[in-house]
Design an enzyme around this catalytic site. Structure first.
Site, PDB file in Angstrom:
ATOM      1  N   TYR A 108      -2.924  -0.694  10.412  1.00 49.39           N
ATOM      2  CA  TYR A 108      -2.892  -0.999   8.979  1.00 49.39           C
ATOM      3  C   TYR A 108      -1.573  -0.554   8.358  1.00 49.39           C
ATOM      4  O   TYR A 108      -0.909  -1.307   7.632  1.00 49.39           O
ATOM      5  CB  TYR A 108      -4.069  -0.294   8.300  1.00 49.39           C
ATOM      6  CG  TYR A 108      -4.139  -0.494   6.804  1.00 49.39           C
ATOM      7  CD1 TYR A 108      -4.670  -1.653   6.254  1.00 49.39           C
ATOM      8  CD2 TYR A 108      -3.680   0.494   5.929  1.00 49.39           C
ATOM      9  CE1 TYR A 108      -4.742  -1.832   4.877  1.00 49.39           C
ATOM     10  CE2 TYR A 108      -3.751   0.333   4.552  1.00 49.39           C
ATOM     11  CZ  TYR A 108      -4.281  -0.840   4.031  1.00 49.39           C
ATOM     12  OH  TYR A 108      -4.353  -1.004   2.687  1.00 49.39           O
TER      13      TYR A 108
ATOM     14  N   SER B 121       0.843  -1.197   0.000  1.00 51.14           N
ATOM     15  CA  SER B 121       0.000   0.000   0.000  1.00 51.14           C
ATOM     16  C   SER B 121       0.875   1.243   0.000  1.00 51.14           C
ATOM     17  O   SER B 121       2.028   1.226   0.468  1.00 51.14           O
ATOM     18  CB  SER B 121      -0.902   0.014   1.235  1.00 51.14           C
ATOM     19  OG  SER B 121      -1.551   1.255   1.381  1.00 51.14           O
TER      20      SER B 121
END
Length: 677
Positions: free
Chosen positions: A567, A554
């Site tokens: 996350y 990501s």
């Protein structure tokens, strides 16, 4: 005319539906009838015959070749003789009627020259058992009397068509022939009669084998060679398959198929199996797909796995030497180059059969053909002695110029052909898009997801089990990951391309983030990627064929945004795994790269699961406008979709970046704060 063609297709589909009647893409059927010549307006007699490479079970109108019967039969007057009979295949093109349709096959002469309105040429197990028996002519007479005649072995072609037509003319009472070492041909005045005659030959032959055959035609069971229990059998198959696939891919990459059917397990447990396997298959349709003979392990099922693997490597070396010697014994100045010396079929006592091909369907069909060959051997041995056509004749067909021309006509493989992809989180969003793209580029795809129904739905979208299979897998569970990779190996033979995509996100501030929030995100993404990569690496190393591991990380692995500490940290872990594994696995030809997406809202499983609403609240925009918001903060002002991430995965694995490892590709439409430094 239309009724004749429809009846032919229906008959073909029925006959082709039974693998003991004929094999996939094997055999051919035909019908003769009148149509109107659009040039003259007069009636013209035509032959409709299944074209080259088609399959009876799935035959459609497009799979038929239509030829003018008068021109086809006129070829007999200019036939230059057996030494030049291959030239007649080219002459068939001058007999074609109209445009379109399939290319005429080598068996076209058989159908056109026999003076019957309908003709079937099939490869039934029972018929080939009689055809490949040492005393086939005598058995044919005993089984059928003068209703079915014997035609000695001859390579398919114009002369064989002339031979069968002569037998049919001289024996008006006959309904068909047994073709020595090959199969059967039947005929009839109507489509129904032809089908009845084909089935009569097959059923009569099978009844004879059942009634007259010896109880144990393949000999007694070898001590210690009984099948392993089902679970043990499949575990051992999964352990051996990557090794075998690597060996079978020495000349060119292959996809695999495994079967532990009762027919196979019984065959490899019997005393005669080594000698019979060494004789090879007989029917041309069989050995063109299975090679002249299989590779056979000569150790019992309980032998230590290390000893089995070592012995398989020795046998593979010997097989390649034997195949090269076979080629050199029979090759002439005009023979095509040797195509490859690796086995197409490997038999392992107590475990089953492993077959290989350029794609899953080819590998599966090779295994199906060898099951047919086992049935033929059993049938012939039950009433006589199995005596296939000799090695020189097999070589003439395997390296036939016409067969070589057929191979050259095959379309160019897609970029990911022969590659087996394992995609986690493949049941939705980015994973679904990746799975679909890799399959579209030729890969066999294993769709892994915690949601078994979602995985199954995506696999079904992609295609049949020859292209995609689903597996249920919680990537945070080591045992579940091991089972999923085992299932992948048993489905296709191994794995080449692993995509660590499974993920989830909980958007919370530091103080609101619980230990459970932290643990679940790290379990799925950090630990899950580690577990999948570790298990996949075992397979990749056993294959020795290199491979790719791709992490879907990501932008957040680089960019520090608010309210996503768990996350972001898990994604940073994944990003560094890319570098660590690239360094460790590079010496084995395994490339490890990453993709860093951002703002994939539409079609994303994570955003649909509540993350989108929470991120929208953080940024103070309506949830339905979140994609637009993300787009506007990028340099390109474009929204990122799951398909864009899939594109990056393909670029990394499609062959053009063969010298790239340890790379992260941003797919974020340009986020300057996440530029790699």
């Amino acid at each position: 005319m239309q009724a004749e063609v429809q009846a032919l297709i229906a008959r073909s589909n029925r006959l082709g539906a039974d693998p003991t009647t004929t094999n996939y893409a094997g055999g051919n059927t035909s019908a003769k009838g009148a149509d109107t010549d659009p040039v003259t307006g007069r009636p013209v007699e035509l032959l409709w015959v299944k074209g080259s490479g088609g399959d009876l079970g799935t035959l459609t109108r497009d799979g038929l070749a239509a030829l003018r019967l008068d021109r086809l039969r006129a070829l007999a007057a200019v036939y230059p003789g057996i030494e030049r009979e291959d030239e007649m295949v080219g002459a068939f093109d001058y007999c074609l009627h109209g445009r379109g349709g399939a290319a005429p096959s080598i068996d076209t002469a058989m159908h056109g020259l026999v003076d019957a309105a309908h003709v079937d040429h099939l490869h039934p197990d029972a018929g080939i058992a009689i055809a490949a028996a040492a005393d086939g002519p005598e058995l044919t007479k005993e089984v059928f009397g003068d209703r079915v005649l014997w035609v000695p072995w001859r390579r398919p072609g114009f002369q064989l068509g002339l031979d069968i037509a002569a037998v049919a003319r001289a024996n008006p009472q006959a309904i068909g022939v047994i073709l020595g070492g090959h199969g059967i041909t039947a005929w009839g005045a109507t489509s129904d009669e032809c089908e009845r005659n084909s089935l009569e030959i097959i059923r009569t032959a099978q009844a004879f084998l059942d009634e007259r055959g010896r109880a144990e035609p393949l000999g007694p069971v070898i001590s210690g060679y009984l099948p392993l229990p089902p679970d043990d059998r499949r575990r051992r198959a999964a352990a051996l398959f990557p090794v075998l696939r690597g060996l079978a891919s020495t000349d060119r990459p292959q996809v695999g198929h495994f079967t532990d059917s009762e027919v196979v397990l019984d065959f490899v447990a019997r005393e005669k199996h080594p000698a019979l396997a060494a004789l090879g298959t007989s029917c041309p349709d069989h050995f063109l797909r299975t090679k002249v003979r299989p590779m056979v392990l000569d150790l019992p099922p309980t032998a230590p796995i290390e000893a089995v693997i070592a012995r398989l490597r020795e046998l593979h070396t010997a097989y390649r030497d034997d195949y090269r010697a076979y080629y050199e014994r029979h090759a002439g100045p005009d023979s095509p180059p040797m195509r490859g010396a690796d086995p197409a079929v490997v038999l392992v006592p107590g475990v089953g059969m492993f077959s290989f091909g350029a794609n899953k369907q080819t590998a599966r069909v090779a295994g199906e053909f060898y099951v047919n060959a086992i049935n033929v051997m059993r049938g012939a041995e039950s009433v006589s002695r199995y005596a296939p056509i000799d090695e020189a004749e097999k070589f003439r067909i395997e390296y036939w110029a016409l067969e070589e021309a057929k191979l050259r006509r095959m379309p160019k493989p897609k970029p990911l052909a022969t590659r087996i992809a394992f995609v986690t989180g493949g049941g939705s969003g980015i994973g679904r898009a990746i799975a679909r793209r890799l399959a579209a580029e030729g890969a066999c795809v294993v769709v892994a997801d915690r949601n078994a129904e979602a995985a199954a739905a995506v696999a079904a979208e992609i295609g049949s089990a020859d292209v995609a299979v689903p597996v249920a897998a919680d990537v945070s569970d080591a045992d579940a990951v091991a089972r999923a990779l085992r299932d992948a190996v048993l489905a296709f033979g191994g794995v080449d391309l692993v995509v660590n995509n499974a993920g989830l996100s909980l958007s919370k501030s530091l103080l609101e983030t619980t230990e459970a929030d932290w643990d679940i995100q790290h379990d799925v993404m950090a630990k899950g990627s580690f577990l999948v990569s570790r298990e996949a690496a075992r397979v990749l190393l056993a294959q020795g064929m290199g491979g790719d591991i791709v992490y879907i990380s990501s932008k957040n692995s680089l960019f520090a945004g608010p309210n996503n500490v768990a996350y972001g940290a898990a994604k940073a872990d994944q990003a560094h795994q890319v570098r660590l594994l690239a360094a460790e696995l590079g010496g084995h030809g395994i490339r490890v790269n990453g993709v860093n997406p951002d703002g994939v809202v539409r079609g994303s499983g994570i955003f649909a699961g509540g993350w989108g609403a929470k991120r929208a609240a953080v940024y103070g925009v309506p949830e339905e406008k979140l994609g637009e918001f993300y787009a506007q903060r990028t340099l390109l002002k474009r929204e990122v979709l799951p398909e864009h991430v899939a594109n990056a995965v393909f670029v990394l694995t499609g062959g053009e970046l063969s010298h790239t490892t340890g790379l992260h590709i941003p797919v974020d439409a340009g986020v300057a704060a996440a530029f790699l430094r």
